[in-house]
Write a protein that holds these residues in place. Structure first.
Motif, PDB file in Angstrom:
ATOM      1  N   SER A  82       0.928  -1.292   0.039  1.00 18.04           N
ATOM      2  CA  SER A  82      -0.053   0.104  -0.073  1.00 18.04           C
ATOM      3  C   SER A  82       0.938   1.234  -0.154  1.00 18.04           C
ATOM      4  CB  SER A  82      -1.165  -0.002   1.179  1.00 18.04           C
ATOM      5  OG  SER A  82      -0.120   0.038   2.503  1.00 18.04           O
ATOM      6  N   PHE A  83       2.164   1.216   0.089  1.00 14.90           N
ATOM      7  CA  PHE A  83       2.977   2.267   0.221  1.00 14.90           C
ATOM      8  C   PHE A  83       3.203   3.063  -1.329  1.00 14.90           C
ATOM      9  CE2 PHE A  83       7.076   4.596  -0.038  1.00 14.90           C
ATOM     10  CZ  PHE A  83       7.181   5.164   1.380  1.00 14.90           C
ATOM     11  N   PRO A  84       2.788   4.309  -1.117  1.00 16.82           N
ATOM     12  CA  PRO A  84       2.661   5.016  -2.581  1.00 16.82           C
ATOM     13  C   PRO A  84       4.099   4.965  -3.359  1.00 16.82           C
ATOM     14  CG  PRO A  84       2.594   6.597  -0.998  1.00 16.82           C
ATOM     15  CD  PRO A  84       2.733   5.124  -0.072  1.00 16.82           C
ATOM     16  N   ALA A  85       4.297   4.156  -4.137  1.00 18.25           N
ATOM     17  CA  ALA A  85       5.627   3.923  -4.792  1.00 18.25           C
ATOM     18  C   ALA A  85       5.555   3.543  -6.079  1.00 18.25           C
ATOM     19  CB  ALA A  85       6.604   3.369  -4.050  1.00 18.25           C
ATOM     20  N   ARG A  86       6.537   3.991  -6.999  1.00 16.88           N
ATOM     21  CA  ARG A  86       6.653   3.504  -8.244  1.00 16.88           C
ATOM     22  C   ARG A  86       7.620   2.259  -8.416  1.00 16.88           C
ATOM     23  NH1 ARG A  86       8.585   8.191 -11.350  1.00 16.88           N
ATOM     24  NH2 ARG A  86       9.936   8.213  -9.146  1.00 16.88           N
ATOM     25  N   VAL A  87       7.344   1.472  -9.520  1.00 17.49           N
ATOM     26  CA  VAL A  87       8.082   0.597  -9.621  1.00 17.49           C
ATOM     27  C   VAL A  87       9.833   0.909  -9.626  1.00 17.49           C
ATOM     28  CG1 VAL A  87       9.012  -1.366 -11.423  1.00 17.49           C
ATOM     29  CG2 VAL A  87       6.704  -1.115 -11.132  1.00 17.49           C
ATOM     30  N   VAL A  88      10.176   2.127 -10.408  1.00 15.96           N
ATOM     31  CA  VAL A  88      11.313   2.736 -10.291  1.00 15.96           C
ATOM     32  C   VAL A  88      11.871   2.942  -8.982  1.00 15.96           C
ATOM     33  CG1 VAL A  88      10.447   5.016 -10.437  1.00 15.96           C
ATOM     34  CG2 VAL A  88      12.709   4.229 -11.454  1.00 15.96           C
ATOM     35  N   ASP A  89      10.993   3.516  -7.934  1.00 16.87           N
ATOM     36  CA  ASP A  89      11.317   3.874  -6.917  1.00 16.87           C
ATOM     37  C   ASP A  89      11.829   2.375  -5.947  1.00 16.87           C
ATOM     38  OD1 ASP A  89      10.694   6.224  -7.071  1.00 16.87           O
ATOM     39  OD2 ASP A  89       8.359   5.924  -6.647  1.00 16.87           O
ATOM     40  N   LEU A  90      10.835   1.345  -5.884  1.00 17.40           N
ATOM     41  CA  LEU A  90      11.215  -0.063  -5.673  1.00 17.40           C
ATOM     42  C   LEU A  90      12.579  -0.604  -5.918  1.00 17.40           C
ATOM     43  CD1 LEU A  90      10.190  -2.322  -3.814  1.00 17.40           C
ATOM     44  CD2 LEU A  90       9.169  -3.283  -5.913  1.00 17.40           C
ATOM     45  N   VAL A  91      12.665  -0.586  -7.163  1.00 16.10           N
ATOM     46  CA  VAL A  91      14.028  -1.275  -7.925  1.00 16.10           C
ATOM     47  C   VAL A  91      15.194  -0.392  -7.300  1.00 16.10           C
ATOM     48  CG1 VAL A  91      14.940  -1.984  -9.844  1.00 16.10           C
ATOM     49  CG2 VAL A  91      12.687  -2.362  -9.760  1.00 16.10           C
ATOM     50  N   SER A  92      15.122   0.820  -7.164  1.00 16.84           N
ATOM     51  CA  SER A  92      16.042   1.781  -6.919  1.00 16.84           C
ATOM     52  C   SER A  92      16.617   1.475  -5.824  1.00 16.84           C
ATOM     53  CB  SER A  92      15.661   3.166  -7.250  1.00 16.84           C
ATOM     54  OG  SER A  92      15.371   3.657  -8.848  1.00 16.84           O
ATOM     55  N   LEU A  93      15.887   1.007  -4.749  1.00 16.50           N
ATOM     56  CA  LEU A  93      16.549   0.614  -3.519  1.00 16.50           C
ATOM     57  C   LEU A  93      17.634  -0.232  -3.731  1.00 16.50           C
ATOM     58  CD1 LEU A  93      12.898   0.152  -1.613  1.00 16.50           C
ATOM     59  CD2 LEU A  93      14.710   2.128  -1.576  1.00 16.50           C
ATOM     60  N   GLY A  94      17.705  -1.047  -4.698  1.00 12.37           N
ATOM     61  CA  GLY A  94      19.145  -1.825  -4.718  1.00 12.37           C
ATOM     62  C   GLY A  94      20.090  -0.869  -4.965  1.00 12.37           C
ATOM     63  N   LEU A  95      20.008   0.273  -5.339  1.00 14.34           N
ATOM     64  CA  LEU A  95      21.301   0.898  -5.226  1.00 14.34           C
ATOM     65  C   LEU A  95      21.649   1.849  -4.144  1.00 14.34           C
ATOM     66  CD1 LEU A  95      20.533   2.846  -8.538  1.00 14.34           C
ATOM     67  CD2 LEU A  95      22.102   0.992  -8.445  1.00 14.34           C
ATOM     68  N   TRP A  96      21.065   1.505  -3.037  1.00 12.41           N
ATOM     69  CA  TRP A  96      21.385   2.020  -1.824  1.00 12.41           C
ATOM     70  C   TRP A  96      22.943   1.695  -1.201  1.00 12.41           C
ATOM     71  CZ3 TRP A  96      16.537   1.917   1.976  1.00 12.41           C
ATOM     72  CH2 TRP A  96      15.732   3.024   1.829  1.00 12.41           C
ATOM     73  N   PRO A  97      23.266   0.483  -1.311  1.00 15.45           N
ATOM     74  CA  PRO A  97      24.486   0.224  -1.049  1.00 15.45           C
ATOM     75  C   PRO A  97      25.549   1.266  -1.629  1.00 15.45           C
ATOM     76  CG  PRO A  97      23.419  -1.846  -1.338  1.00 15.45           C
ATOM     77  CD  PRO A  97      22.576  -0.542  -1.829  1.00 15.45           C
ATOM     78  N   LYS A  98      25.146   1.434  -2.753  1.00 13.96           N
ATOM     79  CA  LYS A  98      26.249   2.208  -3.617  1.00 13.96           C
ATOM     80  C   LYS A  98      26.084   3.684  -3.292  1.00 13.96           C
ATOM     81  CE  LYS A  98      27.085   3.882  -8.372  1.00 13.96           C
ATOM     82  NZ  LYS A  98      26.712   3.694  -9.700  1.00 13.96           N
ATOM     83  N   HIS A  99      24.748   4.202  -3.002  1.00 15.29           N
ATOM     84  CA  HIS A  99      24.601   5.859  -2.838  1.00 15.29           C
ATOM     85  C   HIS A  99      24.322   6.218  -1.404  1.00 15.29           C
ATOM     86  CE1 HIS A  99      24.946   6.779  -7.154  1.00 15.29           C
ATOM     87  NE2 HIS A  99      24.059   5.708  -7.044  1.00 15.29           N
ATOM     88  N   GLY A 100      23.804   5.325  -0.520  1.00 13.10           N
ATOM     89  CA  GLY A 100      23.422   5.603   0.784  1.00 13.10           C
ATOM     90  C   GLY A 100      21.942   6.077   0.692  1.00 13.10           C
ATOM     91  N   LEU A 101      21.440   6.167   1.817  1.00 13.55           N
ATOM     92  CA  LEU A 101      19.941   6.458   1.886  1.00 13.55           C
ATOM     93  C   LEU A 101      19.534   7.725   1.412  1.00 13.55           C
ATOM     94  CD1 LEU A 101      19.132   5.215   5.334  1.00 13.55           C
ATOM     95  CD2 LEU A 101      18.626   3.992   3.294  1.00 13.55           C
ATOM     96  N   LEU A 102      20.568   8.721   1.491  1.00 18.38           N
ATOM     97  CA  LEU A 102      20.338  10.068   0.866  1.00 18.38           C
ATOM     98  C   LEU A 102      20.864  10.513  -0.235  1.00 18.38           C
ATOM     99  CD1 LEU A 102      20.427  11.865   4.362  1.00 18.38           C
ATOM    100  CD2 LEU A 102      18.318  11.111   3.271  1.00 18.38           C
ATOM    101  N   GLY A 103      21.535   9.400  -0.907  1.00 11.04           N
ATOM    102  CA  GLY A 103      22.237   9.924  -2.185  1.00 11.04           C
ATOM    103  C   GLY A 103      21.423  10.138  -3.316  1.00 11.04           C
TER     104      GLY A 103
END
Length: 276
Positions: A82-103
């Motif tokens: 139910s969280f208001p997110a798009r597919v691109v938002d969900l998939v982009s979480l996979g880049l957090w190890p690279k950029h950090g949470l605020l990258g």
């Protein structure tokens, strides 16, 4: 000599002082593809959560070899769709190890996300709200997220549950691609025919490891019967387990994993934490 990726040292996991996985010892070989199987409530999800640190050991320990990056995909039922997110938002979480949470994400990052979506058959889905996806489409998006994490150790908890046959086939192909890249993969699976066909190694749990090794040996009828009998005999909510004859036999087993036994207070982790 095989090189371990993950080692268990007399590991016991549980919830609210009720042990779930008992005295588990052994190692997961680097580059291996292992199915984790067992009836509902047998300890599969508990073990996965212990490996990623969602559950802290009640006793014993586990060691992930230095430099190993982990990707974890929980069951779909543990995700808040139910969280208001798009597919691109969900998939982009996979880049957090690279950029950090605020990258900040770059144009190159967006291209990488689009490529990952194309790899799982979701090209053009970037702006679709996740709450409009079918079960199979959501699982494809989650696999795209794992793809972006570029992990050495990949843990997948029931990734084939309630999805269509075509999606299962496509995701199996992606898992085999990861395996070919020498990544270490552990997958919770219910379909034993799928395990026999695609997974070289299997860990069979029934609130204790019944067998662990080559799938054709682990899934022998006598092991499956033993697993069912032990599962049915277990008293829910029991305190710390006592050693049984099978425990000693497991320690004498010649396979490199060095088996032991465990109990689980619910494979779907009703009392445990849920992943967001």
């Amino acid at each position: 000599m095989t090189e371990p990726c993950l080692t268990f040292r007399d590991l016991t996991l549980g919830y609210h002082r009720h042990p779930a996985v008992h005295h588990l010892s052994g190692s997961v070989r680097r580059g291996s593809l292992t199915a984790v199987v067992g009836l509902n409530g047998s300890g599969k999800s508990t073990l996965m959560k212990g490996i990623v640190g969602v559950l802290k050991p009640m006793s014993g320990s586990y060691v992930v070899e230095k430099g190993i990056r982990i990707a974890y995909l929980p069951q779909q039922s543990e995700l808040d769709r139910s969280f208001p997110a798009r597919v691109v938002d969900l998939v982009s979480l996979g880049l957090w190890p690279k950029h950090g949470l605020l990258g900040r994400f770059t144009t190159d990052d967006r291209a990488v996300v689009s490529k990952a979506l194309m790899s799982v058959g979701l090209a053009g889905f970037e702006n679709r709200p996740i709450d409009t996806l079918s079960g199979g489409q959501l699982q494809r998006a989650l696999f795209a997220r794992v793809l972006l994490q570029d992990a050495d150790l990949i843990l997948l908890d029931e990734p084939f549950n309630a999805i269509d046959t075509k999606t299962v086939s496509d995701l199996i192909a992606l898992i085999k691609r990861w395996h070919g890249e020498r990544r270490t993969i552990m997958v919770v699976v219910h379909d034993l025919d799928l395990v026999r066909e695609h997974f070289p190694e299997t860990l069979l749990l029934a609130r204790k490891p019944i067998a662990w090794g080559a799938s054709r040996e682990t899934l022998r009828p006598e092991n499956l019967l033993h697993a069912r009998q032990f599962h049915e005999a277990w008293e829910e909510g029991a305190p710390w387990c006592e050693d049984d004859p099978a425990h000693a036999a497991m320690h004498d087993h010649s396979h490199h994993h060095g088996h032991s036994h465990g109990h689980d207070h619910g494979d779907h982790d009703h009392d445990g934490p849920r992943a967001a």
